[in-house]
Write a protein that holds these residues in place. Structure first.
Motif, PDB file in Angstrom:
ATOM      1  N   ARG A   1       0.824  -1.213   0.000  1.00 39.28           N
ATOM      2  CA  ARG A   1       0.000   0.000   0.000  1.00 39.28           C
ATOM      3  C   ARG A   1       0.846   1.244   0.000  1.00 39.28           C
TER       4      ARG A   1
ATOM      5  N   LYS B   1       1.191   5.309   0.740  1.00 36.98           N
ATOM      6  CA  LYS B   1       0.579   6.377   1.528  1.00 36.98           C
ATOM      7  C   LYS B   1       1.288   7.669   1.178  1.00 36.98           C
TER       8      LYS B   1
ATOM      9  N   LEU C   1     -12.466  -5.372   8.976  1.00 30.69           N
ATOM     10  CA  LEU C   1     -11.430  -6.245   8.413  1.00 30.69           C
ATOM     11  C   LEU C   1     -10.031  -5.674   8.653  1.00 30.69           C
TER      12      LEU C   1
ATOM     13  N   HIS D   1      -7.505  -3.277  11.688  1.00 28.39           N
ATOM     14  CA  HIS D   1      -7.553  -2.492  12.924  1.00 28.39           C
ATOM     15  C   HIS D   1      -7.075  -1.090  12.607  1.00 28.39           C
TER      16      HIS D   1
ATOM     17  N   CYS E   1       1.726  -9.243  16.722  1.00 24.48           N
ATOM     18  CA  CYS E   1       1.568  -8.829  15.321  1.00 24.48           C
ATOM     19  C   CYS E   1       1.723 -10.007  14.366  1.00 24.48           C
TER      20      CYS E   1
ATOM     21  N   CYS F   1      -1.159 -12.590  12.848  1.00 25.23           N
ATOM     22  CA  CYS F   1      -2.050 -12.294  11.730  1.00 25.23           C
ATOM     23  C   CYS F   1      -1.302 -11.942  10.448  1.00 25.23           C
ATOM     24  N   HIS F   2      -0.165 -11.324  10.591  1.00 26.71           N
ATOM     25  CA  HIS F   2       0.551 -10.913   9.382  1.00 26.71           C
ATOM     26  C   HIS F   2       2.019 -10.662   9.692  1.00 26.71           C
TER      27      HIS F   2
HETATM   28  C1  HEC Z   1      -5.682 -10.166  15.182  1.00 28.02           C
HETATM   29  C2  HEC Z   1      -4.924  -9.981  13.981  1.00 28.02           C
HETATM   30  C3  HEC Z   1      -3.938  -8.800  13.906  1.00 28.02           C
HETATM   31  C4  HEC Z   1      -3.019  -8.448  14.828  1.00 28.02           C
HETATM   32  C5  HEC Z   1      -2.718  -9.097  16.184  1.00 28.02           C
HETATM   33  C6  HEC Z   1      -2.310  -7.312  14.284  1.00 28.02           C
HETATM   34  N1  HEC Z   1      -2.817  -6.991  13.056  1.00 28.02           N
HETATM   35 FE1  HEC Z   1      -2.158  -5.518  11.818  1.00 28.02          FE
HETATM   36  N2  HEC Z   1      -3.594  -5.987  10.459  1.00 28.02           N
HETATM   37  C7  HEC Z   1      -4.494  -7.030  10.576  1.00 28.02           C
HETATM   38  C8  HEC Z   1      -5.302  -7.090   9.399  1.00 28.02           C
HETATM   39  C9  HEC Z   1      -6.419  -8.093   9.129  1.00 28.02           C
HETATM   40  C10 HEC Z   1      -4.872  -6.047   8.545  1.00 28.02           C
HETATM   41  C11 HEC Z   1      -5.309  -5.779   7.113  1.00 28.02           C
HETATM   42  C12 HEC Z   1      -6.377  -4.815   6.991  1.00 28.02           C
HETATM   43  C13 HEC Z   1      -6.682  -4.579   5.528  1.00 28.02           C
HETATM   44  O1  HEC Z   1      -6.680  -5.498   4.703  1.00 28.02           O
HETATM   45  O2  HEC Z   1      -6.882  -3.428   5.241  1.00 28.02           O
HETATM   46  C14 HEC Z   1      -3.789  -5.375   9.251  1.00 28.02           C
HETATM   47  C15 HEC Z   1      -3.091  -4.281   8.759  1.00 28.02           C
HETATM   48  C16 HEC Z   1      -1.971  -3.744   9.355  1.00 28.02           C
HETATM   49  C17 HEC Z   1      -1.176  -2.675   8.783  1.00 28.02           C
HETATM   50  C18 HEC Z   1      -1.436  -1.984   7.469  1.00 28.02           C
HETATM   51  C19 HEC Z   1      -2.416  -0.903   7.712  1.00 28.02           C
HETATM   52  C20 HEC Z   1      -2.552   0.014   6.567  1.00 28.02           C
HETATM   53  O3  HEC Z   1      -2.426   1.204   6.816  1.00 28.02           O
HETATM   54  O4  HEC Z   1      -2.779  -0.420   5.439  1.00 28.02           O
HETATM   55  C21 HEC Z   1      -0.160  -2.424   9.659  1.00 28.02           C
HETATM   56  C22 HEC Z   1       0.950  -1.428   9.489  1.00 28.02           C
HETATM   57  C23 HEC Z   1      -0.321  -3.316  10.782  1.00 28.02           C
HETATM   58  N3  HEC Z   1      -1.453  -4.104  10.557  1.00 28.02           N
HETATM   59  C24 HEC Z   1       0.501  -3.348  11.870  1.00 28.02           C
HETATM   60  C25 HEC Z   1       0.325  -4.163  12.971  1.00 28.02           C
HETATM   61  C26 HEC Z   1       1.220  -4.201  14.101  1.00 28.02           C
HETATM   62  C27 HEC Z   1       2.451  -3.363  14.251  1.00 28.02           C
HETATM   63  C28 HEC Z   1       0.718  -5.139  14.967  1.00 28.02           C
HETATM   64  C29 HEC Z   1       1.263  -5.555  16.321  1.00 28.02           C
HETATM   65  C30 HEC Z   1       1.162  -4.533  17.351  1.00 28.02           C
HETATM   66  C31 HEC Z   1      -0.488  -5.679  14.369  1.00 28.02           C
HETATM   67  N4  HEC Z   1      -0.678  -5.065  13.165  1.00 28.02           N
HETATM   68  C32 HEC Z   1      -1.264  -6.669  14.933  1.00 28.02           C
HETATM   69  C33 HEC Z   1      -4.608  -7.913  11.637  1.00 28.02           C
HETATM   70  C34 HEC Z   1      -3.829  -7.888  12.784  1.00 28.02           C
END
Ligand code: HEC
Ligand code: HEC
Ligand code: HEC
Ligand code: HEC
Ligand code: HEC
Length: 469
Positions: free
Chosen positions: A225, A227, A418, A420, A447, A450-451
């Motif tokens: 993505r 920005k 979908l 956070h 983190c 999930c990804h």
């Molecule tokens: C329970 C599952 C889950 C956890 C735990 C999680 N994420 Fe995510 N995160 C997601 C999902 C699902 C998306 C994709 C959303 C989408 O498709 O737009 C995402 C998207 C993101 C993105 C991209 C957002 C964007 O602006 O496009 C970032 C950066 C990110 N996560 C960082 C983190 C970080 C850092 C942590 C740990 C603190 C974390 N995530 C924990 C599920 C999770």
């Protein structure tokens, strides 16, 4: 038995009339129902007739029958008390010429009346569908969802694919609620914005899974993505994440789609908007139950809901975006020239201003953008007039896709679960480290569960260079 019933209900004119009304109502209802089931599209107003008016006719008839029977009983009792013969129905003697004439005329008049009535109803139904009444009122009500639907990966589906599905029972259920909705629209008593219908939306098993089966989504999915910052040069950065979509593979499930493994059952206690989650109950395939609780106390009505596809994909077809998302996408794909100074900042500003209607918004947005460059960057204003006008138009589009003043739908009215973000907690409604079992187990917020975030807001991520052949 049937004979007894027949004599019982035909002995008084009221019950006889009731019987005729009930039979006519039932026959018409059945006829229209069969016509609709076999594909005849009578439009929504025929639905009102089939599912509201005719049932009322039927019920009226059914109510008249016992009333007549009771009347007759009373008359008989009274006659018996006075030692008289019970009153009888009028005798129709077809040997009498006058009676024959009256019967014949009644039959002909009745038949003509029935034909005229049927034709008038049909015309009326057709007419109502075309008049401005529906064209304007209904259109406003469904405009937000319809607009978003046309931009979604599901734009080739019909609304019915998800909102009705297949099978006669749901067909009737949807017709019933549809008829009510039409009345609500006609009387202008519908809520704005329209609340999400999940509690009476059909279970995903019977809609989504008709086309997508849970075992099909296996593995990881790469997302890149762009920005843009709100400085003068709209500095670009990229985020690269590898989504662990997972799914069922053989007999085990992993990753995000583990939630929809047929063996996994998750229920949660939530408010009407499903944005707050109180208790969560996870039942494993072996029957072991884990109950996660928080200290939060609900401040309104709550209900238990079994988790399925639409608890994450709550916007599969009506995806309303936030201003920054729309702008980043448009600047990424060239609908807006990313070289226009401060276009990200100015775009955000004009998108978030308030306007009374779509027309006013398009005009106001284009005017503001032009004015900004004229005042602050005269060289850009004259040298890149085309790019400035295109940006104004693209911003106007974004506004009309996501904000609907008449329906009180604005940025963030319908959050997307979908992921956070600040606007929508999504996965973090449960994965928040605050829900825990009596033993102290928590739902992970690591983190990596999930990804894999391979790059976050980097100007030129290493990983993308490696991925390029
Ligand atoms: C329970 C599952 C889950 C956890 C735990 C999680 N994420 Fe995510 N995160 C997601 C999902 C699902 C998306 C994709 C959303 C989408 O498709 O737009 C995402 C998207 C993101 C993105 C991209 C957002 C964007 O602006 O496009 C970032 C950066 C990110 N996560 C960082 C983190 C970080 C850092 C942590 C740990 C603190 C974390 N995530 C924990 C599920 C999770
Ligand atoms: C891919 C499946 C799908 C299709 C196709 C679809 N919808 Fe929906 N719709 C949903 C789901 C799921 C929700 C519930 C959203 C939620 O719970 O947040 C919903 C919610 C709604 C709502 C309630 C308001 C809202 O936005 O939550 C309206 C109104 C609506 N849909 C109308 C339509 C119309 C009109 C069409 C056809 C133009 C359509 N839908 C097509 C899945 C679909
Ligand atoms: C009538 C068939 C049908 C139904 C029902 C249906 N979908 Fe789809 N779905 C499709 C098609 C076709 C696509 C487009 C696939 C493509 O573009 O590769 C799609 C695309 C998607 C995508 C986007 C995939 C991507 O590449 O990003 C998601 C997510 C999705 N559907 C989820 C759902 C959910 C959730 C439901 C139930 C509310 C649902 N679908 C109901 C047929 C259907
Ligand atoms: C726990 C949340 C969650 C549930 C429940 C869930 N999904 Fe997903 N799904 C996701 C996430 C997150 C992604 C990745 C989105 C992305 O890449 O931006 C995804 C991706 C998808 C895709 C596109 C990815 C691909 O590999 O084609 C489809 C289609 C899809 N889901 C359908 C479904 C269906 C159908 C169900 C119900 C059987 C379902 N999902 C249940 C979270 C969920
Ligand atoms: C209604 C609550 C709820 C929501 C919402 C939710 N999850 Fe979960 N999730 C759970 C529970 C409960 C578990 C199991 C935790 C445990 O027992 O260890 C879980 C486990 C997981 C796991 C680990 C699966 C495994 O292999 O064990 C992943 C990955 C995950 N969730 C991703 C997501 C993503 C991504 C989202 C948002 C798109 C999401 N979840 C939304 C409740 C939820």
């Amino acid at each position: 038995m049937i004979h007894n019933f027949f004599t019982l209900v035909t002995r008084h004119w009221l019950s006889l009339l009731g019987l005729v009304i009930a039979v006519v109502g039932a026959v018409l209802m059945a006829m229209l129902f069969v016509m609709e089931l076999s594909g005849f599209d009578g439009g929504p107003y025929l639905g009102i007739l089939t599912y509201m008016v005719l049932p009322m006719v039927l019920v009226t008839g059914l109510v008249l029958i016992p009333v007549g029977v009771m009347r007759k009983r009373k008359l008989e009792a009274r006659a018996a008390a006075a030692h008289q013969a019970p009153p009888r129905l009028p005798l129709i003697d077809l040997n009498d010429e006058r009676t024959r004439g009256v019967v014949l005329v009644s039959l002909v008049v009745g038949l003509i009346a029935a034909v005229v009535l049927a034709a008038a109803t049909y015309r009326g139904v057709k007419e109502m569908e075309t008049v401005a009444f529906c064209g304007t009122t209904c259109h406003t009500v469904m405009q937000p969802e319809h607009t978003a639907f046309l931009r979604s990966p599901h734009s080739r589906l019909t609304c019915a694919n998800c909102h009705i599905g297949t099978g006669a029972d749901w067909f009737v259920k949807s017709k019933l609620s549809g008829s009510w909705q039409l009345i609500a629209v006609a009387l202008k008593i519908y809520p704005t914005p329209i609340p999400s219908p999940v509690h009476n939306l059909r279970p995903a098993r019977e809609t989504c899974e008709q086309c997508h089966w849970p075992t099909k989504h296996v593995g990881d999915r790469l997302q890149v993505r762009s920005k843009f910052a709100d400085d003068e040069t709209n500095t670009e950065s990229k985020t690269v994440i590898l989504m662990k979509v997972g799914g069922q593979q053989g007999s085990t499930s992993s990753g995000i789609h583990w939630h929809v493994d047929p063996g996994v059952k998750i229920r949660y206690l939530t408010d009407r908007t499903r944005q707050k989650v109180y208790d969560i109950e996870h039942t494993a395939p072996d029957g072991k139950v884990k109950l996660y609780k928080t200290d939060d106390k609900p401040d309104g009505p709550t209900e238990w809901r079994a988790m399925d596809c639409v608890d994450c994909h709550n916007r599969p077809s009506h995806t309303f975006k936030m201003p920054a998302q729309e702008l980043d996408a448009a600047m990424g794909d060239g609908r807006i020239d990313k070289k226009l100074p401060f276009i990200k900042r100015e775009g955000l500003r004009v998108l978030q201003a308030s306007y009374a209607s779509h027309e006013e918004a398009r005009e106001g947005i284009a005017r503001e953008i032009e004015k900004f460059y004229k005042d602050k960057y005269p060289a850009v204003s004259s040298g890149q007039a085309g790019a400035v006008a295109a940006a104004g138009k693209a911003l106007g589009d974004m506004y009309t896709w996501n904000v609907f003043p008449k329906m009180k739908v604005t940025w963030g009215t319908y959050p997307n679960n979908l992921g956070h973000s600040d606007e929508a907690p999504g996965c973090y409604r449960c994965h928040d480290k605050r829900h825990s079992t009596a033993q102290g187990d928590k739902i992970g917020r690591n983190c990596k569960t999930c990804h894999a975030v391979l790059a976050e807001d980097e100007p030129d991520p290493e990983i993308l260079k490696k991925l390029k052949p």
